[in-house]
Design a protein around this motif. Structure first.
Motif, PDB file in Angstrom:
ATOM      1  N   HIS A 101       5.012   1.918   7.755  1.00  0.00           N
ATOM      2  CA  HIS A 101       4.304   0.672   7.462  1.00  0.00           C
ATOM      3  C   HIS A 101       3.472   0.203   8.648  1.00  0.00           C
ATOM      4  O   HIS A 101       2.425  -0.408   8.469  1.00  0.00           O
ATOM      5  CB  HIS A 101       5.304  -0.428   7.074  1.00  0.00           C
ATOM      6  N   HIS A 108      -0.412  -6.351   0.576  1.00  0.00           N
ATOM      7  CA  HIS A 108       0.509  -7.005  -0.348  1.00  0.00           C
ATOM      8  C   HIS A 108      -0.369  -7.815  -1.305  1.00  0.00           C
ATOM      9  O   HIS A 108      -0.741  -8.948  -1.012  1.00  0.00           O
ATOM     10  CB  HIS A 108       1.474  -7.929   0.404  1.00  0.00           C
ATOM     11  N   ALA A 130      -0.436   0.854  -0.234  1.00  0.00           N
ATOM     12  CA  ALA A 130       0.833   0.132  -0.320  1.00  0.00           C
ATOM     13  C   ALA A 130       1.745   0.758  -1.364  1.00  0.00           C
ATOM     14  O   ALA A 130       2.938   0.987  -1.122  1.00  0.00           O
ATOM     15  CB  ALA A 130       0.588  -1.333  -0.650  1.00  0.00           C
ATOM     16  N   HIS A 134       5.326   2.869  -1.167  1.00  0.00           N
ATOM     17  CA  HIS A 134       6.421   2.443  -2.033  1.00  0.00           C
ATOM     18  C   HIS A 134       7.037   3.637  -2.755  1.00  0.00           C
ATOM     19  O   HIS A 134       8.255   3.714  -2.942  1.00  0.00           O
ATOM     20  CB  HIS A 134       5.856   1.430  -3.035  1.00  0.00           C
ATOM     21  N   VAL A 233      11.758  -0.765   1.583  1.00  0.00           N
ATOM     22  CA  VAL A 233      10.606  -1.033   0.725  1.00  0.00           C
ATOM     23  C   VAL A 233      10.860  -2.244  -0.168  1.00  0.00           C
ATOM     24  O   VAL A 233       9.981  -3.098  -0.353  1.00  0.00           O
ATOM     25  CB  VAL A 233      10.274   0.204  -0.137  1.00  0.00           C
ATOM     26  N   GLU A 236      10.802  -5.403   2.142  1.00  0.00           N
ATOM     27  CA  GLU A 236       9.518  -5.610   2.798  1.00  0.00           C
ATOM     28  C   GLU A 236       8.381  -5.862   1.818  1.00  0.00           C
ATOM     29  O   GLU A 236       7.502  -6.688   2.070  1.00  0.00           O
ATOM     30  CB  GLU A 236       9.189  -4.369   3.653  1.00  0.00           C
ATOM     31  N   GLU A 237       8.399  -5.142   0.691  1.00  0.00           N
ATOM     32  CA  GLU A 237       7.253  -5.156  -0.216  1.00  0.00           C
ATOM     33  C   GLU A 237       7.546  -5.819  -1.558  1.00  0.00           C
ATOM     34  O   GLU A 237       6.848  -6.737  -1.976  1.00  0.00           O
ATOM     35  CB  GLU A 237       6.777  -3.715  -0.474  1.00  0.00           C
ATOM     36  N   GLU A 241       6.635  -9.815  -3.050  1.00  0.00           N
ATOM     37  CA  GLU A 241       5.572  -9.851  -4.049  1.00  0.00           C
ATOM     38  C   GLU A 241       6.063 -10.486  -5.345  1.00  0.00           C
ATOM     39  O   GLU A 241       5.312 -11.201  -6.033  1.00  0.00           O
ATOM     40  CB  GLU A 241       5.072  -8.427  -4.328  1.00  0.00           C
TER      41      GLU A 241
END
Length: 270
Positions: A101, A108, A130, A134, A233, A236-237, A241
């Motif tokens: 990352h 994002h 991104a 993932h 993941v 963090e992502e 979201e």
């Protein structure tokens, strides 16, 4: 011969077939861009991302960490220190994704936040990056699971993991193709980029299965590694979201639902 039966004799081929299936489900989700309106509702994105997060969290424990801990306890480390391989692999997996990352610029999308090194790349490209990041741990997890079957792990557990990842890949495909179309990309190109973001899954799956098949003693480490990468993941992502905007509660409920679905799949199959 069934896919799981093939995993015993040909684990790398079985992993390739399984991760090709998970990629195909991403493509199926991305094809929604041909049938839906130009933009994705904020609430819909919260639900889809929350569901994906729940599946990944449950898979990380039941399909990866739990077997890693059991293998460690039954191996050279013994029951007292059997946690060491799983924990070491888990930390290495999270560190690997953290490093990835930091090196790869990405976006994002729903939180409208860029991450990684500064870049002049288009928003659409950053979004694809991104989702590619993932998908790496997802493919790796499936590959390691099928590699583990050749080492004596339950065949049905690998099948459950592949099925769970495939199910959550359907909304993931939509989550990337619809925003790309909303950014002005044609439906055809949005679909191609959406499904293309998951092409790393078969590659990661083959790598994971091959590593386990040819170096069986590292199995608890690789299972932990895949789990650490997935958890990183998710935290963090995916979860951030799913919590954007006014409908974060829907993302939370969808996470619970996704977790329950994956839990049922793993227990029912395993």
């Amino acid at each position: 011969m069934t896919l799981t039966g093939m995993a015993v004799e040909h684990p790398v081929l079985a992993a390739l077939l399984a991760t090709t299936f998970t990629w195909a489900m991403t493509a199926a989700g991305a094809s929604s861009v041909f049938f839906t309106r130009r933009t994705m509702a904020e609430a819909g994105a919260n639900v889809l991302l929350g569901f994906a997060a729940g599946v990944m969290l449950a898979a990380s424990f039941w399909s990866l960490l739990s077997p890693a801990l059991e293998l460690g306890a039954n191996g050279d480390w013994g029951e007292t220190f059997g946690f060491i391989p799983a924990v070491a692999g888990f930390l290495l997996g999270a560190a690997f994704l953290r490093y990835a990352h930091a090196l790869v610029p990405h976006l994002h999308y729903f939180a409208n936040v860029s991450d990684g090194p500064p870049s002049k790349l288009k928003r659409t490209t950053l979004l694809v990056f991104a989702m590619t990041l993932h998908n790496i741990p997802e493919g790796l997890a499936v590959g390691v699971a099928f590699g583990a079957v050749a080492a004596g792990a339950p065949e049905a557990g690998a099948a459950a993991l592949a099925l769970g990842i495939a199910i959550q890949n359907i909304p993931e495909g939509a989550v990337i193709s619809l925003p790309l179309h909303a950014e002005g990309m044609s439906r055809r190109r949005a679909f191609l980029w959406g499904q293309g973001s998951a092409l790393v899954e078969p590659l990661a799956g083959v790598v994971g299965a091959a590593a386990v098949a040819f170096m069986t003693p590292i199995l608890p480490y690789t299972l932990g590694f895949a789990a650490g990468a997935m958890i990183y993941v998710v935290v963090e992502e995916v979860i951030p979201e799913s919590q954007t905007g006014k409908h974060g509660d829907l993302g939370t409920l969808a996470l619970v639902a996704g977790f329950a679905v994956m839990m049922v799949l793993d227990v029912a199959f395993g």
